[in-house]
Each structure stands twice: as structure tokens, then as C-alpha cells.
Design an enzyme around this catalytic site. Structure first.
Site, mmCIF file in Angstrom:
data_model
loop_
_atom_site.group_PDB
_atom_site.id
_atom_site.type_symbol
_atom_site.label_atom_id
_atom_site.label_comp_id
_atom_site.label_asym_id
_atom_site.label_seq_id
_atom_site.Cartn_x
_atom_site.Cartn_y
_atom_site.Cartn_z
ATOM 1 N N ASP A 91 58.194 -119.089 -37.244
ATOM 2 C CA ASP A 91 58.554 -119.738 -35.973
ATOM 3 C C ASP A 91 58.010 -121.093 -35.724
ATOM 4 O O ASP A 91 57.994 -121.624 -34.581
ATOM 5 C CB ASP A 91 58.553 -118.813 -34.747
ATOM 6 C CG ASP A 91 59.364 -117.514 -35.084
ATOM 7 O OD1 ASP A 91 60.164 -117.680 -35.843
ATOM 8 O OD2 ASP A 91 58.784 -116.581 -34.381
ATOM 9 N N LYS A 151 60.437 -124.631 -38.824
ATOM 10 C CA LYS A 151 60.925 -124.907 -40.172
ATOM 11 C C LYS A 151 62.306 -125.251 -40.250
ATOM 12 O O LYS A 151 62.823 -126.183 -41.034
ATOM 13 C CB LYS A 151 60.842 -123.672 -41.059
ATOM 14 C CG LYS A 151 59.452 -123.145 -41.247
ATOM 15 C CD LYS A 151 59.371 -121.994 -42.065
ATOM 16 C CE LYS A 151 59.803 -120.571 -41.503
ATOM 17 N NZ LYS A 151 59.293 -120.205 -40.328
ATOM 18 N N GLY A 153 64.724 -116.750 -38.348
ATOM 19 C CA GLY A 153 65.685 -117.142 -37.449
ATOM 20 C C GLY A 153 65.293 -118.720 -37.141
ATOM 21 O O GLY A 153 64.223 -118.889 -36.504
ATOM 22 N N HIS A 154 65.953 -119.518 -37.796
ATOM 23 C CA HIS A 154 65.768 -120.916 -37.636
ATOM 24 C C HIS A 154 66.829 -121.668 -36.695
ATOM 25 O O HIS A 154 67.902 -121.501 -36.842
ATOM 26 C CB HIS A 154 65.830 -121.348 -39.226
ATOM 27 C CG HIS A 154 64.987 -120.594 -40.126
ATOM 28 N ND1 HIS A 154 64.795 -120.997 -41.302
ATOM 29 C CD2 HIS A 154 63.919 -119.956 -39.928
ATOM 30 C CE1 HIS A 154 63.859 -120.148 -41.777
ATOM 31 N NE2 HIS A 154 63.463 -119.536 -40.806
ATOM 32 N N GLN A 177 59.744 -117.121 -42.899
ATOM 33 C CA GLN A 177 58.626 -116.736 -42.417
ATOM 34 C C GLN A 177 57.484 -117.636 -42.368
ATOM 35 O O GLN A 177 57.556 -118.706 -42.382
ATOM 36 C CB GLN A 177 58.145 -115.250 -43.106
ATOM 37 C CG GLN A 177 59.211 -114.099 -42.959
ATOM 38 C CD GLN A 177 60.434 -114.026 -43.392
ATOM 39 O OE1 GLN A 177 60.295 -114.233 -44.491
ATOM 40 N NE2 GLN A 177 61.213 -113.918 -42.732
HETATM 41 P P1 GDP Z 1 61.390 -121.278 -37.504
HETATM 42 O O1 GDP Z 1 61.733 -120.039 -37.813
HETATM 43 O O2 GDP Z 1 60.205 -121.915 -38.283
HETATM 44 O O3 GDP Z 1 62.621 -122.212 -37.950
HETATM 45 O O4 GDP Z 1 61.304 -121.721 -35.915
HETATM 46 P P2 GDP Z 1 62.190 -121.221 -34.894
HETATM 47 O O5 GDP Z 1 63.677 -121.820 -34.563
HETATM 48 O O6 GDP Z 1 62.205 -119.425 -34.756
HETATM 49 O O7 GDP Z 1 61.200 -121.503 -33.439
HETATM 50 C C1 GDP Z 1 60.834 -122.835 -33.292
HETATM 51 C C2 GDP Z 1 61.317 -122.959 -31.834
HETATM 52 O O8 GDP Z 1 60.646 -124.156 -31.367
HETATM 53 C C3 GDP Z 1 62.889 -123.330 -31.672
HETATM 54 O O9 GDP Z 1 63.191 -122.863 -30.497
HETATM 55 C C4 GDP Z 1 63.017 -124.866 -31.813
HETATM 56 O O10 GDP Z 1 64.339 -125.172 -31.053
HETATM 57 C C5 GDP Z 1 61.592 -125.312 -31.126
HETATM 58 N N1 GDP Z 1 61.246 -126.479 -31.772
HETATM 59 C C6 GDP Z 1 61.012 -126.947 -32.788
HETATM 60 N N2 GDP Z 1 60.376 -128.208 -32.849
HETATM 61 C C7 GDP Z 1 60.028 -128.554 -31.568
HETATM 62 C C8 GDP Z 1 59.316 -129.416 -30.767
HETATM 63 O O11 GDP Z 1 58.802 -130.390 -31.525
HETATM 64 N N3 GDP Z 1 59.078 -129.385 -29.596
HETATM 65 C C9 GDP Z 1 59.833 -128.484 -28.649
HETATM 66 N N4 GDP Z 1 59.582 -128.352 -27.417
HETATM 67 N N5 GDP Z 1 60.462 -127.592 -29.278
HETATM 68 C C10 GDP Z 1 60.692 -127.337 -30.798
HETATM 69 P P1 IMO Z 2 61.105 -117.050 -39.325
HETATM 70 O O1 IMO Z 2 61.585 -117.491 -40.783
HETATM 71 C C1 IMO Z 2 58.350 -114.794 -37.060
HETATM 72 C C2 IMO Z 2 57.467 -110.470 -38.739
HETATM 73 C C3 IMO Z 2 58.085 -109.529 -37.623
HETATM 74 C C4 IMO Z 2 57.056 -108.448 -38.123
HETATM 75 C C5 IMO Z 2 56.798 -108.598 -39.434
HETATM 76 C C6 IMO Z 2 57.568 -107.799 -40.382
HETATM 77 O O2 IMO Z 2 61.954 -117.421 -38.184
HETATM 78 O O3 IMO Z 2 59.778 -117.832 -39.208
HETATM 79 P P2 IMO Z 2 60.016 -107.611 -41.108
HETATM 80 O O4 IMO Z 2 61.426 -107.495 -40.226
HETATM 81 O O5 IMO Z 2 60.213 -109.059 -41.858
HETATM 82 O O6 IMO Z 2 59.929 -106.522 -42.151
HETATM 83 O O7 IMO Z 2 58.836 -107.725 -40.026
HETATM 84 O O8 IMO Z 2 57.203 -109.943 -39.917
HETATM 85 N N1 IMO Z 2 58.410 -111.579 -38.979
HETATM 86 C C7 IMO Z 2 58.742 -112.731 -38.532
HETATM 87 N N2 IMO Z 2 58.047 -113.471 -37.214
HETATM 88 N N3 IMO Z 2 59.356 -115.263 -37.716
HETATM 89 C C8 IMO Z 2 59.993 -115.039 -38.779
HETATM 90 O O9 IMO Z 2 60.786 -115.654 -39.572
HETATM 91 C C9 IMO Z 2 59.675 -113.458 -39.155
HETATM 92 N N4 IMO Z 2 60.040 -112.895 -39.995
HETATM 93 C C10 IMO Z 2 59.422 -111.604 -39.794
HETATM 94 O O10 IMO Z 2 58.092 -109.787 -36.531
HETATM 95 O O11 IMO Z 2 56.084 -108.924 -37.478
HETATM 96 MG MG MG Z 3 62.273 -118.454 -36.450
#
Ligand code: GDP
Ligand code: IMO
Ligand code: MG
Length: 429
Positions: A13, A16, A40-41, A223
């Protein structure tokens, strides 16, 4: 050959999706290589928001489209739902390619994940309950069902029958749960297979061909390195290799075909699920960061655990994934804060250490050693260039770079594609 592997350098999270989408605007091909719909991206552009689980975030912009590589585990129901959503939003998905070698997440994997977590009690990992672990288990046990099997009804029936027998024995005899029905699963999945067949091919040939032609290939990890099955905080990890090596094996390319490994990090740290987290904040500062940045899981909605930036974990990630450039995201979150802390080392029983211990008891005993930097007052969400950033924000970025030994090449100041400051073009590294 021009390629960038985007990898999460913390516990996932890190943003990416946002950076992959941003780089996608200058890429030819976008490739996902590991994980499944545990990812979840989030992607924001032109006032729209998409939450991608399986389809690469570069689908919106990359010219040649997107590839789901062999290292990904695919839940066909989730994939088809994602495709339908994109098509409803007017996004062209005809350029999607799916590896015939990728493994399929079956309904019994989801149930197995759920039952195993229940059975572990206080030792549970806190998985996303999407069947990720059991699918990779079956892959390693050589009983998995691959996409090439799913689209071949005879082979599929044979493999499903074999698997369901042992899964049902496990469910009924060990967990005391109901058995699953062959016909119900078979009929549904054969239909899924028919719908996805047109996207299926040998994606290794396709990706290598693009690299041979000097197309710009963008790999998107899922991840984070600290969730990597080998290099993360085992057993509190996911079940695939999120390091750059996993991207190579998960997309069918040689390791030497990845030119730049772009580590994505937040200006702080978050983690979802159980496991050690030395810089975790259990106070109002943590709550404030969570509120400002809406730190709730994209997949499960769980509140994310929040803590200060951990440079020990980051240097670990740098070493095991070969990160040679950094994207520092969510810098905007610290506007109006008094001070920001960076963990520079751990104190383990009176001794300062600069490595991430394998033994979780040792990790639990580690006390972070912090350095403090002043934060800034200004709202930076509209900053377009390095010069637009307040001096204190610049000093923070420079310090992260010094402390990790990695050049920061992009800074993100908001979720939107436009809210990205490029200090050095990652394609030219
Ligand atoms: P990922 O799994 O690495 O793609 O990241 P996620 O989407 O799960 O979580 C990142 C969160 O931060 C999302 O809600 C994005 O919209 C938000 N986000 C990404 N870059 C920025 C930033 O520079 N500032 C803020 N405030 N939010 C950001
Ligand atoms: P992105 O790509 C954050 C965590 C879960 C749990 C552990 C194992 O959005 O960054 P799983 O369901 O993979 O067997 O769970 O890994 N986890 C993540 N945490 N971002 C993710 O993906 C994750 N994918 C798995 O919360 O702790
Ligand atoms: Mg994510």
C-alpha cells in the site's frame, strides 16, 4: 532494453498503483507478476478513481496494453468483474494478455484460507481471505490448476476432481465444515474459462519480444518487500516473492532484463494484518496520519496500522530487491505537523543494529532509534516541482535519500496522477 520494476519497499500500500499509472503514461507495456486479488492498487486521474486487484495499473495508459504474468494467482470471478467494470467506464481492455501458466484461485482455496485462519486463533496472519496462500501451496505441491488447464474442460475436470477429493476430506474431517460440490464449481468455472480464453497466451514470449524491440516495459509488483515469503517478516507475510527476483520469475523474463528497480515508499509506514512493526504508533499521531491519509485497506477496509518511516526495513528492502531508485509518496500528509521522526537503527538489548532480525522475538525486542526533523506548515498538494516544495520538505526528502542510500527520483504529493514531482526521469536511469 528499457524496463522498470515498481516494487513496494515496505508492507504494501505504498502507492504502487499510483506510480505505475503515472509511469504508464510513458510506457509501452505494463506487466503484473506476483500476488493476486489480495492487492488493491488505487489509481486517480481525470477525476476518476479505480481500485485494481489483478489487472495491471498500466492498462489505462500503456500503449501495448497489459499483461498478467505467470506468477500471479488469478480468481477468474474477480478478474471478470474487474474487466466488466473497466469496460463500463469506457476503458479499452482488448489489449489484456493473461499467462497460460498462471495458477487459478479456486473456491476451495478461499475456504481453506478462511478455515486455516480460524484454526490458527491468536497465531493468525490476518490474511485477506482471498485464498492466496492455499493457491500458492497447491502450486508448490504440483497439484495446482493453471489457466491453460481451466480453458481445457477435460483437463480441468480431471484436476478439479482430484483436488476436490482431498480438499473435501480436509474440510469435513479436520475442520468439520461442509464439503464442496463438483458440478457447481465445474459448471461455473468452465464458463469463466470460456470468457477469459481470448486473452490467454504465452506471455513470456510477448514480454520478451517487447523488450527485444526496445519497447518500454513497466513491471508492477504487488504487496511489499516486507511481505515477501522469503525476505519478509515470516510467517506474517503473503505467499509470493514481491522482490524484483519474483518479478523476473513471475513474468518469464531473465533477471538481467530489469533495468531499474523503483522502490515505492510512504513518508511513513503502514501495515495491514498481524506481525511485528517496530515503529508502530499507538497514539494520536498515528490516528492523525490514518485520518489524513485515509489509511484503511483497499481490499478489506481494515484500518491500517501506522508508524514512522523505518530506514532499517527500507535498507533491508534495498538489499534484497536491488532497489536503485525511490519514489517517496504521501509527502503531503505531514503538512501542519510539528515534527517527523525517522527510525535510523534499532536498539536490541542495548546494542545498535542495522539489520532486520529473522527471529521475530528479536524483532519484538527492537526499540527504534529515531532522528527528528521539523515538518512544514504549507499545503504541498499543488506542488509541481522541487522548487515548489518548502525547504523543510526538501530537507526531509534529502534525508530519506541519504539515510537509505537511494536517490529519490519521484515525490508524490497527492493521489492524483498529476500530483507527482519528477526529480529524475526513471526511464533514463
Ligand atoms: P498500492 O497497493 O501500493 O497501490 O497502494 P494503495 O492504493 O493500496 O494505497 C495507497 C493509498 O494512498 C491510496 O488511497 C492512494 O490513492 C493514496 N495515495 C497515493 N499516493 C498518494 C500521495 O502522494 N498522497 C496522498 N495523500 N495519497 C496518496
Ligand atoms: P498491495 O499490492 C497490504 C497482507 C495481508 C496479510 C498478509 C497475508 O495492495 O500493496 P494474504 O491474503 O496475502 O495471504 O495476506 O499480507 N497483504 C497486504 N497488505 N497490501 C497488500 O497488497 C497486501 N497483500 C497482502 O494483510 O497481513
Ligand atoms: Mg494496496
Amino acid at each position: 532494453m528499457t524496463s522498470i520494476a515498481v516494487v513496494g519497499s515496505q508492507w504494501g500500500d505504498e502507492g504502487k498503483g499510483k506510480i505505475t499509472d503515472f509511469l504508464g503514461t510513458t510506457a509501452d507495456l505494463s506487466v503484473r507478476a506476483n500476488g493476486g486479488n489480495n492487492a488493491g492498487h488505487t489509481i486517480d486521474f481525470d477525476g476518476k478513481e479505480f481500485k485494481m486487484r489483478l489487472i495491471p495499473s498500466g492498462i489505462f495508459a500503456a500503449k501495448l496494453g497489459a499483461v498478467i504474468g505467470n506468477g500471479v494467482v488469478i480468481n477468474p470471478e474477480v478478474l471478470l468483474g474487474e474487466l466488466d467494470n473497466l469496460e463500463k467506464s469506457g476503458i479499452d481492455t482488448s489489449n489484456l494478455k493473461i499467462s497460460n501458466r498462471a495458477h487459478v484461485i479456486m473456491p476451495y482455496h478461499v475456504m481453506q484460507d478462511t478455515y486455516e485462519e480460524e484454526a490458527k486463533g491468536s497465531l493468525k496472519v490476518g490474511t485477506t481471505k482471498n485464498g492466496i496462500g492455499p493457491t500458492y501451496m497447491d502450486k508448490a505441491s504440483r497439484i495446482g490448476i493453471r489457466v491453460c488447464d481451466l480453458i481445457d474442460p477435460e483437463t480441468f475436470a480431471e484436476k478439479l476432481r482430484f483436488n476436490l477429493e482431498s480438499k473435501n476430506a480436509l474440510f469435513t474431517k479436520v475442520y468439520g465444515k461442509p464439503a464442496m460440490d463438483f458440478d457447481e464449481i465445474y459448471n461455473k468455472y468452465v464458463e469463466y474459462g470460456k470468457r477469459i480464453a481470448k486473452y490467454v497466451c504465452d506471455t513470456s514470449l510477448y514480454v520478451n519480444d517487447a523488450l527485444d524491440k526496445d519497447e518500454k516495459v513497466l513491471f508492477e509488483g504487488a504487496q511489499g518487500i516486507m511481505l515477501d515469503i522469503d525476505q519478509g517478516t515470516y510467517p506474517f507475510v503473503s505467499s509470493s516473492n514481491s522482490v524484483s527476483g519474483g518479478i523476473a520469475s513471475g513474468s518469464g523474463i531473465g533477471a538481467n532484463r530489469i533495468k531499474t528497480v523503483l522502490g515505492i515508499c510512504k513518508a511513513y509506514t503502514t501495515r495491514v494484518g498481524a506481525g511485528p512493526f517496530p515503529t508502530e504508533l499507538h497514539d494520536e499521531t498515528g490516528d492523525k496520519i490514518r485520518d489524513i491519509a485515509h489509511e484503511y485497506g483497499t481490499v478489506t477496509g481494515r484500518p491500517r496500522r501506522v508508524g514512522w518511516f523505518d530506514s532499517v526495513a527500507l535498507r533491508h528492502a534495498k538489499r534484497v530487491a536491488g532497489i536503485n531508485a525511490l519514489s517517496l509518496n504521501l509527502l503531503d500528509v505531514f503538512s501542519g505537523f510539528d515534527k517527523i521522526k525517522i527510525c535510523v537503527a534499532y536498539d536490541l538489548n542495548g546494542e545498535q543494529i542495522d539489520y532486520y532480525p529473522a527471529n521475530l522475538k528479536e524483532v519484538e525486542a527492537c526499540q527504534p532509534v529515531y532522528e527528528e526533523l521539523p515538518a512544514w506548515e504549507e499545503d504541498i498538494t499543488g506542488a509541481k516541482s522541487w522548487e515548489d516544495l518548502p525547504e523543510k520538505a526538501q530537507a526531509f526528502v534529502k534525508r530519506i535519500s541519504e539515510i537509505t542510500g537511494i536517490p529519490v527520483v519521484t515525490v508524490s504529493v497527492g493521489p492524483d496522477r498529476e500530483q507527482t514531482i519528477v526529480l529524475q526521469d526513471p526511464w533514463t536511469l
